[in-house]
Design a protein around this motif. Structure first.
Motif, PDB file in Angstrom:
ATOM      1  N   ILE A  18       8.493  -0.270  11.031  1.00 37.87           N
ATOM      2  CA  ILE A  18       8.102  -0.291   9.628  1.00 37.87           C
ATOM      3  C   ILE A  18       8.542  -1.604   8.981  1.00 37.87           C
ATOM      4  CG2 ILE A  18       8.448   0.811   7.384  1.00 37.87           C
ATOM      5  CD1 ILE A  18       8.723   3.501   8.985  1.00 37.87           C
ATOM      6  N   GLY A  21       6.309  -4.467   9.620  1.00 38.30           N
ATOM      7  CA  GLY A  21       4.980  -4.499   9.030  1.00 38.30           C
ATOM      8  C   GLY A  21       4.095  -3.287   9.224  1.00 38.30           C
ATOM      9  N   THR A  23       2.557  -0.175   8.190  1.00 40.07           N
ATOM     10  CA  THR A  23       2.462   0.439   6.865  1.00 40.07           C
ATOM     11  C   THR A  23       1.735   1.780   6.871  1.00 40.07           C
ATOM     12  OG1 THR A  23       0.456  -0.821   6.398  1.00 40.07           O
ATOM     13  CG2 THR A  23       2.549  -1.786   5.672  1.00 40.07           C
ATOM     14  N   SER A  24       1.583   2.368   8.050  1.00 37.52           N
ATOM     15  CA  SER A  24       0.977   3.699   8.164  1.00 37.52           C
ATOM     16  C   SER A  24       1.508   4.364   9.428  1.00 37.52           C
ATOM     17  CB  SER A  24      -0.549   3.596   8.255  1.00 37.52           C
ATOM     18  OG  SER A  24      -0.924   2.977   9.474  1.00 37.52           O
ATOM     19  N   GLU A  46       5.394   9.466   8.221  1.00 37.28           N
ATOM     20  CA  GLU A  46       4.720   9.146   6.961  1.00 37.28           C
ATOM     21  C   GLU A  46       5.721   9.041   5.816  1.00 37.28           C
ATOM     22  OE1 GLU A  46       1.730  12.185   6.712  1.00 37.28           O
ATOM     23  OE2 GLU A  46       0.581  11.294   8.360  1.00 37.28           O
ATOM     24  N   VAL A  49       7.609   5.722   6.149  1.00 37.66           N
ATOM     25  CA  VAL A  49       6.764   4.604   5.698  1.00 37.66           C
ATOM     26  C   VAL A  49       6.726   4.581   4.176  1.00 37.66           C
ATOM     27  CG1 VAL A  49       4.404   3.716   5.612  1.00 37.66           C
ATOM     28  CG2 VAL A  49       5.356   4.497   7.795  1.00 37.66           C
ATOM     29  N   GLU A  50       6.488   5.732   3.563  1.00 32.82           N
ATOM     30  CA  GLU A  50       6.415   5.811   2.106  1.00 32.82           C
ATOM     31  C   GLU A  50       7.734   5.379   1.466  1.00 32.82           C
ATOM     32  OE1 GLU A  50       5.429   8.973  -1.480  1.00 32.82           O
ATOM     33  OE2 GLU A  50       5.198   9.600   0.594  1.00 32.82           O
ATOM     34  N   HIS A  52       9.951   3.365   2.644  1.00 34.03           N
ATOM     35  CA  HIS A  52      10.088   1.913   2.810  1.00 34.03           C
ATOM     36  C   HIS A  52       9.221   1.173   1.794  1.00 34.03           C
ATOM     37  CE1 HIS A  52      10.706  -1.918   4.825  1.00 34.03           C
ATOM     38  NE2 HIS A  52       9.405  -2.122   4.665  1.00 34.03           N
ATOM     39  N   LEU A  53       7.985   1.614   1.629  1.00 34.30           N
ATOM     40  CA  LEU A  53       7.077   0.944   0.696  1.00 34.30           C
ATOM     41  C   LEU A  53       7.563   1.076  -0.746  1.00 34.30           C
ATOM     42  CD1 LEU A  53       3.633   1.925   2.262  1.00 34.30           C
ATOM     43  CD2 LEU A  53       4.821  -0.282   2.414  1.00 34.30           C
ATOM     44  N   SER A  57       8.699  -2.047  -3.068  1.00 31.71           N
ATOM     45  CA  SER A  57       8.059  -2.235  -4.362  1.00 31.71           C
ATOM     46  C   SER A  57       9.102  -2.381  -5.466  1.00 31.71           C
ATOM     47  CB  SER A  57       7.140  -1.057  -4.657  1.00 31.71           C
ATOM     48  OG  SER A  57       6.600  -1.164  -5.952  1.00 31.71           O
TER      49      SER A  57
END
Length: 65
Positions: A18, A21, A23-24, A46, A49-50, A52-53, A57
């Motif tokens: 993750i 890079g 992202t899914s 999932e 990943v979420e 991390h994103l 952000s």
């Protein structure tokens, strides 16, 4: 701890994918095979990943302020 028992992929390995890079869930599966068998770990991947994103952000918004 294993995230994907079927493919013997650890939480550390998934986090590295993750961070590199992925992202899914599909991208994680392609990178390290986690989630490529029975599917029991799909939700956990999932969620990772979420998380991390969301963290990335928040970090980028903090830098922009």
């Amino acid at each position: 701890m294993f995230v994907c028992v079927c493919k013997a992929v650890s939480e550390r390995e998934v986090r590295e994918c993750i961070a590199s890079g992925a992202t899914s869930r599909a991208a994680v599966t392609k990178a390290c095979e986690a989630g490529g068998d029975c599917g029991a770990c799909h939700q956990q991947i999932e969620d990772m990943v979420e998380d991390h994103l969301i963290a990335a952000s928040k970090l980028s918004r903090g830098r922009a302020a």
